[in-house]
Write a protein that holds these residues in place. Structure first.
Motif, PDB file in Angstrom:
ATOM      1  N   GLY A 360       7.956 -11.885  13.968  1.00 16.12           N
ATOM      2  CA  GLY A 360       6.749 -11.462  14.675  1.00 16.12           C
ATOM      3  C   GLY A 360       5.803 -10.620  13.857  1.00 16.12           C
ATOM      4  N   GLU A 361       6.224 -10.152  12.673  1.00 15.76           N
ATOM      5  CA  GLU A 361       5.310  -9.388  11.831  1.00 15.76           C
ATOM      6  C   GLU A 361       4.129 -10.271  11.423  1.00 15.76           C
ATOM      7  OE1 GLU A 361       8.591  -6.430   9.670  1.00 15.76           O
ATOM      8  OE2 GLU A 361       7.612  -8.021   8.532  1.00 15.76           O
ATOM      9  N   ALA A 362       2.925  -9.712  11.516  1.00 19.56           N
ATOM     10  CA  ALA A 362       1.702 -10.442  11.171  1.00 19.56           C
ATOM     11  C   ALA A 362       1.049  -9.762   9.976  1.00 19.56           C
ATOM     12  CB  ALA A 362       0.739 -10.470  12.350  1.00 19.56           C
ATOM     13  N   SER A 363       0.503 -10.571   9.048  1.00 13.40           N
ATOM     14  CA  SER A 363       0.037  -9.974   7.803  1.00 13.40           C
ATOM     15  C   SER A 363      -0.984 -10.845   7.095  1.00 13.40           C
ATOM     16  CB  SER A 363       1.235  -9.778   6.853  1.00 13.40           C
ATOM     17  OG  SER A 363       1.769 -11.033   6.459  1.00 13.40           O
ATOM     18  N   TRP A 364      -1.594 -10.279   6.092  1.00 14.75           N
ATOM     19  CA  TRP A 364      -2.299 -11.017   5.051  1.00 14.75           C
ATOM     20  C   TRP A 364      -2.641 -10.051   3.924  1.00 14.75           C
ATOM     21  CZ3 TRP A 364      -1.199 -15.551   4.228  1.00 14.75           C
ATOM     22  CH2 TRP A 364      -1.932 -16.373   3.363  1.00 14.75           C
ATOM     23  N   GLY A 365      -3.095 -10.610   2.798  1.00 19.18           N
ATOM     24  CA  GLY A 365      -3.450  -9.795   1.652  1.00 19.18           C
ATOM     25  C   GLY A 365      -4.793 -10.198   1.091  1.00 19.18           C
ATOM     26  N   GLY A 366      -5.187  -9.541   0.005  1.00 20.48           N
ATOM     27  CA  GLY A 366      -6.471  -9.816  -0.617  1.00 20.48           C
ATOM     28  C   GLY A 366      -6.327 -10.106  -2.098  1.00 20.48           C
ATOM     29  N   MET A 367      -7.352 -10.692  -2.678  1.00 21.58           N
ATOM     30  CA  MET A 367      -7.313 -11.130  -4.068  1.00 21.58           C
ATOM     31  C   MET A 367      -7.076  -9.985  -5.045  1.00 21.58           C
ATOM     32  SD  MET A 367     -10.044 -13.533  -6.125  1.00 21.58           S
ATOM     33  CE  MET A 367     -11.406 -12.363  -6.002  1.00 21.58           C
ATOM     34  N   ALA A 368      -7.446  -8.762  -4.678  1.00 20.60           N
ATOM     35  CA  ALA A 368      -7.258  -7.625  -5.580  1.00 20.60           C
ATOM     36  C   ALA A 368      -5.917  -6.930  -5.339  1.00 20.60           C
ATOM     37  CB  ALA A 368      -8.405  -6.630  -5.438  1.00 20.60           C
ATOM     38  N   SER A 369      -4.920  -7.685  -4.861  1.00 21.01           N
ATOM     39  CA  SER A 369      -3.538  -7.220  -4.673  1.00 21.01           C
ATOM     40  C   SER A 369      -3.372  -6.272  -3.494  1.00 21.01           C
ATOM     41  CB  SER A 369      -2.989  -6.572  -5.959  1.00 21.01           C
ATOM     42  OG  SER A 369      -3.039  -7.482  -7.037  1.00 21.01           O
ATOM     43  N   THR A 370      -4.357  -6.220  -2.600  1.00 26.02           N
ATOM     44  CA  THR A 370      -4.203  -5.443  -1.376  1.00 26.02           C
ATOM     45  C   THR A 370      -3.365  -6.237  -0.378  1.00 26.02           C
ATOM     46  OG1 THR A 370      -6.224  -6.371  -0.413  1.00 26.02           O
ATOM     47  CG2 THR A 370      -6.454  -4.346  -1.695  1.00 26.02           C
ATOM     48  N   VAL A 371      -2.741  -5.529   0.551  1.00 25.10           N
ATOM     49  CA  VAL A 371      -1.946  -6.210   1.573  1.00 25.10           C
ATOM     50  C   VAL A 371      -1.785  -5.299   2.787  1.00 25.10           C
ATOM     51  CG1 VAL A 371       0.302  -5.398   0.735  1.00 25.10           C
ATOM     52  CG2 VAL A 371       0.156  -7.580   1.951  1.00 25.10           C
ATOM     53  N   PHE A 372      -1.609  -5.917   3.949  1.00 25.90           N
ATOM     54  CA  PHE A 372      -1.275  -5.157   5.155  1.00 25.90           C
ATOM     55  C   PHE A 372      -0.343  -5.999   6.003  1.00 25.90           C
ATOM     56  CE2 PHE A 372      -4.029  -8.006   7.348  1.00 25.90           C
ATOM     57  CZ  PHE A 372      -3.693  -7.927   8.690  1.00 25.90           C
ATOM     58  N   TRP A 373       0.399  -5.347   6.866  1.00 27.23           N
ATOM     59  CA  TRP A 373       1.090  -6.058   7.933  1.00 27.23           C
ATOM     60  C   TRP A 373       1.251  -5.145   9.136  1.00 27.23           C
ATOM     61  CZ3 TRP A 373       4.090  -3.964   4.022  1.00 27.23           C
ATOM     62  CH2 TRP A 373       5.167  -3.164   4.406  1.00 27.23           C
ATOM     63  N   VAL A 374       1.425  -5.762  10.280  1.00 24.46           N
ATOM     64  CA  VAL A 374       1.700  -5.041  11.516  1.00 24.46           C
ATOM     65  C   VAL A 374       2.926  -5.658  12.170  1.00 24.46           C
ATOM     66  CG1 VAL A 374      -0.701  -4.352  11.904  1.00 24.46           C
ATOM     67  CG2 VAL A 374       0.131  -6.501  12.876  1.00 24.46           C
ATOM     68  N   ASP A 375       3.737  -4.817  12.772  1.00 20.66           N
ATOM     69  CA  ASP A 375       4.904  -5.250  13.539  1.00 20.66           C
ATOM     70  C   ASP A 375       4.650  -4.855  14.987  1.00 20.66           C
ATOM     71  OD1 ASP A 375       7.312  -5.511  14.871  1.00 20.66           O
ATOM     72  OD2 ASP A 375       8.523  -4.880  13.156  1.00 20.66           O
ATOM     73  N   PRO A 376       4.232  -5.804  15.832  1.00 22.52           N
ATOM     74  CA  PRO A 376       3.878  -5.470  17.214  1.00 22.52           C
ATOM     75  C   PRO A 376       5.064  -5.056  18.076  1.00 22.52           C
ATOM     76  CG  PRO A 376       3.793  -7.841  16.870  1.00 22.52           C
ATOM     77  CD  PRO A 376       4.031  -7.229  15.532  1.00 22.52           C
ATOM     78  N   ILE A 377       6.281  -5.351  17.614  1.00 28.23           N
ATOM     79  CA  ILE A 377       7.469  -4.946  18.369  1.00 28.23           C
ATOM     80  C   ILE A 377       7.859  -3.508  18.041  1.00 28.23           C
ATOM     81  CG2 ILE A 377       9.870  -5.481  18.910  1.00 28.23           C
ATOM     82  CD1 ILE A 377       7.831  -7.616  19.784  1.00 28.23           C
ATOM     83  N   GLU A 378       8.005  -3.218  16.754  1.00 27.03           N
ATOM     84  CA  GLU A 378       8.372  -1.866  16.317  1.00 27.03           C
ATOM     85  C   GLU A 378       7.170  -0.927  16.248  1.00 27.03           C
ATOM     86  OE1 GLU A 378      11.285  -0.626  15.897  1.00 27.03           O
ATOM     87  OE2 GLU A 378      12.499  -2.444  16.013  1.00 27.03           O
ATOM     88  N   LYS A 379       5.968  -1.480  16.463  1.00 28.89           N
ATOM     89  CA  LYS A 379       4.727  -0.688  16.448  1.00 28.89           C
ATOM     90  C   LYS A 379       4.492  -0.025  15.090  1.00 28.89           C
ATOM     91  CE  LYS A 379       4.049  -1.601  20.796  1.00 28.89           C
ATOM     92  NZ  LYS A 379       3.032  -2.595  21.207  1.00 28.89           N
ATOM     93  N   ILE A 380       4.799  -0.760  14.034  1.00 29.13           N
ATOM     94  CA  ILE A 380       4.623  -0.254  12.676  1.00 29.13           C
ATOM     95  C   ILE A 380       3.505  -1.016  11.976  1.00 29.13           C
ATOM     96  CG2 ILE A 380       5.698  -0.287  10.372  1.00 29.13           C
ATOM     97  CD1 ILE A 380       8.287   0.535  11.639  1.00 29.13           C
ATOM     98  N   SER A 381       2.731  -0.305  11.186  1.00 33.43           N
ATOM     99  CA  SER A 381       1.767  -0.959  10.304  1.00 33.43           C
ATOM    100  C   SER A 381       1.866  -0.327   8.925  1.00 33.43           C
ATOM    101  CB  SER A 381       0.328  -0.831  10.839  1.00 33.43           C
ATOM    102  OG  SER A 381      -0.094   0.511  10.854  1.00 33.43           O
ATOM    103  N   CYS A 382       1.572  -1.137   7.912  1.00 32.45           N
ATOM    104  CA  CYS A 382       1.547  -0.639   6.534  1.00 32.45           C
ATOM    105  C   CYS A 382       0.351  -1.257   5.832  1.00 32.45           C
ATOM    106  CB  CYS A 382       2.843  -1.003   5.804  1.00 32.45           C
ATOM    107  SG  CYS A 382       2.887  -0.466   4.067  1.00 32.45           S
ATOM    108  N   ILE A 383      -0.338  -0.449   5.044  1.00 32.30           N
ATOM    109  CA  ILE A 383      -1.489  -0.902   4.267  1.00 32.30           C
ATOM    110  C   ILE A 383      -1.311  -0.438   2.832  1.00 32.30           C
ATOM    111  CG2 ILE A 383      -4.010  -0.891   4.046  1.00 32.30           C
ATOM    112  CD1 ILE A 383      -4.057   0.156   6.989  1.00 32.30           C
ATOM    113  N   PHE A 384      -1.507  -1.352   1.890  1.00 27.03           N
ATOM    114  CA  PHE A 384      -1.430  -1.031   0.467  1.00 27.03           C
ATOM    115  C   PHE A 384      -2.741  -1.455  -0.169  1.00 27.03           C
ATOM    116  CE2 PHE A 384      -0.596  -2.237  -3.932  1.00 27.03           C
ATOM    117  CZ  PHE A 384       0.165  -1.177  -4.414  1.00 27.03           C
ATOM    118  N   LEU A 385      -3.410  -0.507  -0.834  1.00 27.65           N
ATOM    119  CA  LEU A 385      -4.707  -0.774  -1.441  1.00 27.65           C
ATOM    120  C   LEU A 385      -4.682  -0.486  -2.935  1.00 27.65           C
ATOM    121  CD1 LEU A 385      -7.019   0.812   1.303  1.00 27.65           C
ATOM    122  CD2 LEU A 385      -6.425  -1.607   1.012  1.00 27.65           C
TER     123      LEU A 385
END
Length: 411
Positions: A360-385
């Protein structure tokens, strides 16, 4: 300072402090090993920030450190924002997932499908059915990108200089130009990462009767307080823009690609729904909070919770993952067990992928090596820039970070 975020003790949101430190140590290691110039990482649970650490430089040549309000090129992390705006139009009854694209971009009426030959002498056949909105959201429309090297159509994009055309043409002109190229495959049959979200940006413009940015600002950015997210940077904010770097071929050390003051974002004619936004950690954190909170933030409802839930389900043909339904984007097997929804990659089977992720984790990233994801069950998000192209240089960080964050969950 703009961009500052209040931190909570990790244990108050069910995260282990020591294990969470491994996340910041990991982000720091890319700077220490001279693989990235600067990094910024955030972990949040229940909308509360448990970790926020930055390392290194936003602009190495100017000796400017990464700051809380640094502005980053998020490239393809633009796609989920645009996809949310598309689904708002669906909720409003102005758009339907089965609507043919030609209703909004008639130029695609004559688009055919590559069936053989070469980029110089392609053979084509007629489409079995027109591209629809759902195809665009799921990247199953048959469109492609000039920077992939998987198919003769990709080469045709490069020969047609689509990458340069985007700097000269409006979104309307570019979308019409894109329709002149054949599709990689029949619509709705395979997953091919593509300019589909750019086309969706044009669909938004046609329906709304205004620019993509104006629509995004009113529908998503302003309600969420994403005040530093835009397609163009003003002179007063240019000092906050990070420099962009490319990985040196042999050592992978970052070499300067674009200085902030010379950035094309200072004047951009083309508003790219597929990869054109600039943003900050503060702003993208608010977007993720909305996703975690079922489509609402601070009393502003952006999407219905059921709409958002549907976006985070796998919509690929036969519920296949991206490995079985598409061509390898980074390396074969990278997307094992991962499907694609309406604007997001979605973890479907962590066991098949041998990944330390959660269903169920949903995510995507960007060409400059950025990335994020969200976990709607555990209510967690992470962003890397960060700002290092291409994204495939250190692509393993996407799953490494996921494992470290999920390992920190205690309750």
């Amino acid at each position: 300072m703009s961009g500052e975020l209040d931190l909570v003790e990790p244990s108050t949101v069910g995260l282990n402090h020591e294990r969470l430190r491994q996340v910041s140590d990991y982000a720091k290691s890319y700077v220490d090993n001279n693989f990235m110039v600067g990094t910024d990482v955030l972990v949040s649970r229940h909308g509360k920030v448990a970790l926020r650490e930055s390392f290194g430089f936003a602009d190495r040549e100017a000796q400017k450190s990464v700051c809380p309000d640094t502005i980053w090129r998020i490239f393809s992390m633009t796609k989920p924002i645009v996809s949310v705006a598309v689904m708002q139009l669906v909720e409003d009854g102005k758009l339907h997932l089965q609507d043919p694209l030609i209703n909004f971009v008639p130029a695609f009426e004559k688009t055919e499908v590559f069936s053989g030959g070469t980029a110089e002498k392609p053979e084509t056949v007629a489409v079995e059915r027109p591209i629809n909105i759902a195809d665009l959201l799921t990247h199953t429309a048959g469109l492609s990108y000039w920077f992939t090297n998987q198919h003769p159509v990709d080469e045709m994009y490069r020969k047609g200089e689509l990458d340069k055309a985007r700097e000269k043409l409006s979104l309307e002109e570019l979308t019409n130009f894109l329709a002149e190229f054949p599709l990689r495959h029949q619509p709705g049959t395979r997953w091919s990462y593509s300019m589909a979200t750019d086309v969706l940006g044009r669909v938004i413009e046609v329906i709304e009767g205004r620019s993509l940015y104006e629509a995004l600002a009113e529908r998503v950015l302003n309600p969420l307080g994403m005040t530093d997210t835009s397609f163009q940077i003003s002179d007063e904010k240019i000092k906050r823009l990070a420099a962009c770097y490319a990985a040196e071929e042999e050592t992978l050390s970052p070499v300067l690609l674009e200085k902030p003051e010379e950035s094309s974002y200072r004047s951009s004619r083309w508003q790219s729904g597929g990869g054109g936004l600039l943003s900050t950690m503060h702003d993208y954190h608010r977007f993720c909070n909305m996703l975690i909170n079922g489509g609402e933030l601070d009393g502003n409802r952006i999407l219905d919770s059921q709409t958002l839930k549907k976006m985070m389900e796998n919509h690929l043909p036969g519920k296949a993952d991206m490995t079985d339904a598409g061509d390898p984007l980074y390396y074969k097997g990278f997307f094992d067990g991962v499907g694609f929804g309406l604007g997001f990659a979605v973890v479907q089977d962590p066991v098949k992928g041998r990944i330390q992720a959660r269903e169920g984790e949903a995510s995507w990233g960007g060409m400059a090596s950025t990335v994020f994801w969200v976990d709607p069950i555990e209510k967690i998000s992470c962003i890397f820039l960060t700002q290092l192209v291409p994204s495939g240089t250190h692509i393993k960080l996407r799953w490494d970070l996921r494992a470290l964050v999920n390992h920190a969950i205690e309750e």
